[in-house]
Design a protein around this motif. Structure first.
Motif, PDB file in Angstrom:
ATOM      1  N   ASN A 331       0.839  -1.208   0.000  1.00 26.10           N
ATOM      2  CA  ASN A 331       0.000   0.000   0.000  1.00 26.10           C
ATOM      3  C   ASN A 331       0.872   1.256   0.000  1.00 26.10           C
ATOM      4  O   ASN A 331       0.592   2.229  -0.694  1.00 26.10           O
ATOM      5  N   LEU A 332       1.938   1.234   0.785  1.00 18.78           N
ATOM      6  CA  LEU A 332       2.853   2.377   0.831  1.00 18.78           C
ATOM      7  C   LEU A 332       3.539   2.582  -0.523  1.00 18.78           C
ATOM      8  O   LEU A 332       3.715   3.721  -0.985  1.00 18.78           O
ATOM      9  N   LEU A 333       3.943   1.490  -1.155  1.00 20.67           N
ATOM     10  CA  LEU A 333       4.578   1.577  -2.482  1.00 20.67           C
ATOM     11  C   LEU A 333       3.636   2.196  -3.498  1.00 20.67           C
ATOM     12  O   LEU A 333       4.040   3.039  -4.316  1.00 20.67           O
ATOM     13  N   ASN A 334       2.383   1.792  -3.459  1.00 26.34           N
ATOM     14  CA  ASN A 334       1.409   2.357  -4.392  1.00 26.34           C
ATOM     15  C   ASN A 334       1.242   3.852  -4.163  1.00 26.34           C
ATOM     16  O   ASN A 334       1.131   4.625  -5.128  1.00 26.34           O
ATOM     17  N   GLN A 335       1.230   4.278  -2.896  1.00 20.13           N
ATOM     18  CA  GLN A 335       1.130   5.709  -2.607  1.00 20.13           C
ATOM     19  C   GLN A 335       2.345   6.455  -3.140  1.00 20.13           C
ATOM     20  O   GLN A 335       2.229   7.547  -3.706  1.00 20.13           O
ATOM     21  N   LEU A 336       3.522   5.858  -2.977  1.00 16.02           N
ATOM     22  CA  LEU A 336       4.756   6.490  -3.430  1.00 16.02           C
ATOM     23  C   LEU A 336       4.749   6.715  -4.938  1.00 16.02           C
ATOM     24  O   LEU A 336       5.099   7.800  -5.426  1.00 16.02           O
ATOM     25  N   VAL A 337       4.352   5.691  -5.688  1.00 12.49           N
ATOM     26  CA  VAL A 337       4.325   5.800  -7.149  1.00 12.49           C
ATOM     27  C   VAL A 337       3.241   6.774  -7.600  1.00 12.49           C
ATOM     28  O   VAL A 337       3.436   7.547  -8.545  1.00 12.49           O
ATOM     29  N   GLU A 338       2.085   6.747  -6.936  1.00 11.87           N
ATOM     30  CA  GLU A 338       1.003   7.673  -7.285  1.00 11.87           C
ATOM     31  C   GLU A 338       1.441   9.125  -7.110  1.00 11.87           C
ATOM     32  O   GLU A 338       1.116   9.987  -7.918  1.00 11.87           O
ATOM     33  N   GLU A 339       2.184   9.394  -6.037  1.00 18.85           N
ATOM     34  CA  GLU A 339       2.574  10.771  -5.732  1.00 18.85           C
ATOM     35  C   GLU A 339       3.773  11.250  -6.534  1.00 18.85           C
ATOM     36  O   GLU A 339       3.811  12.397  -6.989  1.00 18.85           O
ATOM     37  N   LEU A 340       4.779  10.383  -6.727  1.00 22.59           N
ATOM     38  CA  LEU A 340       6.050  10.838  -7.284  1.00 22.59           C
ATOM     39  C   LEU A 340       6.402  10.251  -8.651  1.00 22.59           C
ATOM     40  O   LEU A 340       7.347  10.734  -9.291  1.00 22.59           O
ATOM     41  N   GLY A 341       5.708   9.220  -9.088  1.00 27.05           N
ATOM     42  CA  GLY A 341       6.028   8.608 -10.368  1.00 27.05           C
ATOM     43  C   GLY A 341       5.520   9.415 -11.544  1.00 27.05           C
ATOM     44  O   GLY A 341       4.425   9.978 -11.497  1.00 27.05           O
ATOM     45  N   ASP A 342       6.320   9.498 -12.609  1.00 26.10           N
ATOM     46  CA  ASP A 342       5.854  10.145 -13.837  1.00 26.10           C
ATOM     47  C   ASP A 342       4.648   9.396 -14.375  1.00 26.10           C
ATOM     48  O   ASP A 342       4.523   8.175 -14.188  1.00 26.10           O
ATOM     49  N   LYS A 343       3.764  10.097 -15.075  1.00 27.38           N
ATOM     50  CA  LYS A 343       2.608   9.438 -15.659  1.00 27.38           C
ATOM     51  C   LYS A 343       2.362   9.942 -17.070  1.00 27.38           C
ATOM     52  O   LYS A 343       2.650  11.090 -17.395  1.00 27.38           O
ATOM     53  N   ASP A 344       1.850   9.056 -17.899  1.00 28.23           N
ATOM     54  CA  ASP A 344       1.478   9.379 -19.275  1.00 28.23           C
ATOM     55  C   ASP A 344       0.201   8.632 -19.615  1.00 28.23           C
ATOM     56  O   ASP A 344      -0.034   7.524 -19.101  1.00 28.23           O
ATOM     57  N   THR A 345      -0.622   9.215 -20.472  1.00 24.23           N
ATOM     58  CA  THR A 345      -1.795   8.525 -20.993  1.00 24.23           C
ATOM     59  C   THR A 345      -1.516   8.180 -22.443  1.00 24.23           C
ATOM     60  O   THR A 345      -1.287   9.068 -23.269  1.00 24.23           O
ATOM     61  N   ILE A 346      -1.493   6.879 -22.738  1.00 18.66           N
ATOM     62  CA  ILE A 346      -1.170   6.395 -24.081  1.00 18.66           C
ATOM     63  C   ILE A 346      -2.324   5.538 -24.581  1.00 18.66           C
ATOM     64  O   ILE A 346      -2.687   4.536 -23.951  1.00 18.66           O
ATOM     65  N   ASP A 347      -2.914   5.954 -25.705  1.00 21.22           N
ATOM     66  CA  ASP A 347      -4.054   5.229 -26.282  1.00 21.22           C
ATOM     67  C   ASP A 347      -5.144   5.003 -25.248  1.00 21.22           C
ATOM     68  O   ASP A 347      -5.766   3.927 -25.169  1.00 21.22           O
TER      69      ASP A 347
END
Length: 458
Positions: A331-347
């Motif tokens: 759960n903590l890892l998911n929060q970390l990626v949601e907050e700090l991970g780059d995101k892109d919408t592709i197709d």
């Protein structure tokens, strides 16, 4: 005894020996994998080699039916403690671009001359010829399996121009790239089949990863796994993603790859092989576990090391997993990626990438509901990895908040170190209550598989 087992394996097309040795046919000048579907030649016309490089140096050409370049690389001597294996790890992880063999010898702490001696002794070729052969074999695999233009194939294989690629390719295979080409060039995703020696315990690999899945970054299906990844490109990163479908009937995975720069394709493919631990020599590992005292009926055949994409990611997972349940850590890892991970919408699909050390180093991590001391440990690790991207995790012990378990976990899941025995782990202690006579040192250099086997029995 070894010759007899090779003879039996090639005549029965035993897939457990795929990548362990190659069969060269003197009358045709071609060498094959032991699983080749062609009619087996007479024994007097056969010559055996432990590596594809040895066969190439001896003047044999790779078979167009079984494609030796697609075999897993699992020679019997393979182990993490050998200098040659460490050299191979660097070559395969970093690829062929800007690779200087003198620098490689320096990093290994040996002379150029001694490096050449070790390669000839173990692989039958010099380091230079080994790299050239790997370039051509990888290019041949791309020409057979993908729709990539020949120029992109050349670039992905470490060549700076097509003319030099064509000359080198024909010199080794006796054919031009155009003569090997199976599919017309298109912009379709790159699709490859990555093979392994059976058995592969997909259920164990799948369940281990699914329980620790970062939902916005990873996809775990019934028979598939996919994720996003970053690949270092100077001071920046190249973005990519892959999806792999398990095909036990073909002893491999069908993998599709999307990457912004094909220059790094070879290294990415090798990393995907590491994620699934496709180069594991199951027979050698099983014998080692039994030598350690694990009864044969308790050895789970085909257990693999589920690797993270980077050692930094493995370190972050280990720190967040300290003194909490796997579910809470995930759960903590998911929060970390949601907050700090780059995101892109592709197709129409949103993708996220694991945060870089720079992103975590600059954050105060206020969104994480964990003790401040642990936040500071994460930040210290990020800053250290930012300044020392290739440092051995053993050096992390100098950082406050990081102990041996965290380092060993990162080595196991981040570097796919095959010789990690998590003696201090609570699960291992419980398993030793069941099997008190286990001698883990006798399983070296395959103690990581003993660790996973012991966990699997709980």
């Amino acid at each position: 005894m070894e010759l007899q087992s090779y003879q039996q394996a090639r005549l029965s097309r035993d897939p457990r020996f795929d990548g362990v040795f190659y069969v060269a046919v003197k009358t045709t000048g071609i060498f094959c994998r032991p699983i080749c579907p062609a009619t087996p030649p007479k024994e007097q016309n056969v010559e055996y080699f432990q590596t594809a490089n040895e066969a190439l140096v001896s003047g044999y050409r790779p078979c167009l039916r079984c494609r030796p370049e697609s075999a897993p690389f699992s020679p019997a001597w393979n182990g993490t403690q050998t200098t040659v294996q460490r050299a191979l790890n660097i070559i395969h992880e970093e690829g062929f671009h800007a690779l200087k063999l003198g620098d490689l010898a320096t990093r290994l702490g040996i002379t150029d001359r001694y490096l050449r001696k070790l390669f000839v002794e173990k692989l039958g070729v010099s380091p230079k010829h080994y790299v050239q052969h790997q370039q051509i074999l990888f290019a041949k695999s791309l020409l057979h399996q993908t729709h990539m233009p020949i120029q992109d194939v050349a670039f992905a294989s470490g060549f700076n121009n097509v003319r030099r690629f064509n000359d080198s390719f024909k010199k080794i295979t006796t054919k031009t790239p155009s003569e090997i080409r199976k599919h017309p060039a298109t912009d379709d995703p790159i699709r490859l089949q990555l093979n392994y020696q059976p058995p592969f315990d997909w259920e164990h690999w799948h369940n281990f990863v699914e329980f620790r899945k970062i939902s916005s970054m990873e996809h775990v299906g019934t028979s598939s796994y996919g994720r996003t990844f970053l690949w270092p490109d100077g001071d920046n990163f190249v973005k990519g993603r892959f999806n792999a479908v398990h095909r036990p009937d073909k002893q491999g995975f069908n993998v599709s790859i999307v990457i912004d720069d094909p220059k790094y394709l070879y290294s990415v493919v090798q990393k995907i092989r590491q994620v699934f631990d496709l180069n594991a020599n199951v027979g050698v590992i099983t014998k080692a576990l039994m030598t350690a005292g694990l009864p044969e009926h308790n050895v789970t055949p085909g257990i693999r090391i589920p690797s993270c994409w980077t050692v930094f990611e493995a370190g972050v997972r280990a720190i967040l997993g300290q003194q909490v349940s796997v579910k809470a850590a995930t759960n903590l890892l998911n929060q970390l990626v949601e907050e700090l991970g780059d995101k892109d919408t592709i197709d129409g699909t949103e993708y996220r990438w694991f945060p870089t050390p720079q992103k975590i180093a600059k954050s105060r991590l206020l969104f994480l509901k964990i003790p401040d001391a642990r936040k500071q440990t994460l930040i210290r690790l990020a800053k250290y990895c930012l300044d020392n991207p290739t440092a051995d995790p053993q050096m992390w012990l100098t950082l406050k908040g990081i102990g041996p378990w965290t380092v060993e976990y990162a080595q196991m899941r981040g570097l796919s170190n095959t010789d990690i025995w998590l003696e201090s782990d609570l699960g291992i202690k419980k398993a030793l209550d069941i099997f008190p006579l286990i001698e883990p040192d006798n399983a070296s250099p395959w103690r990581t598989y003993l660790t996973f086997n012991m966990w699997n029995m709980l």
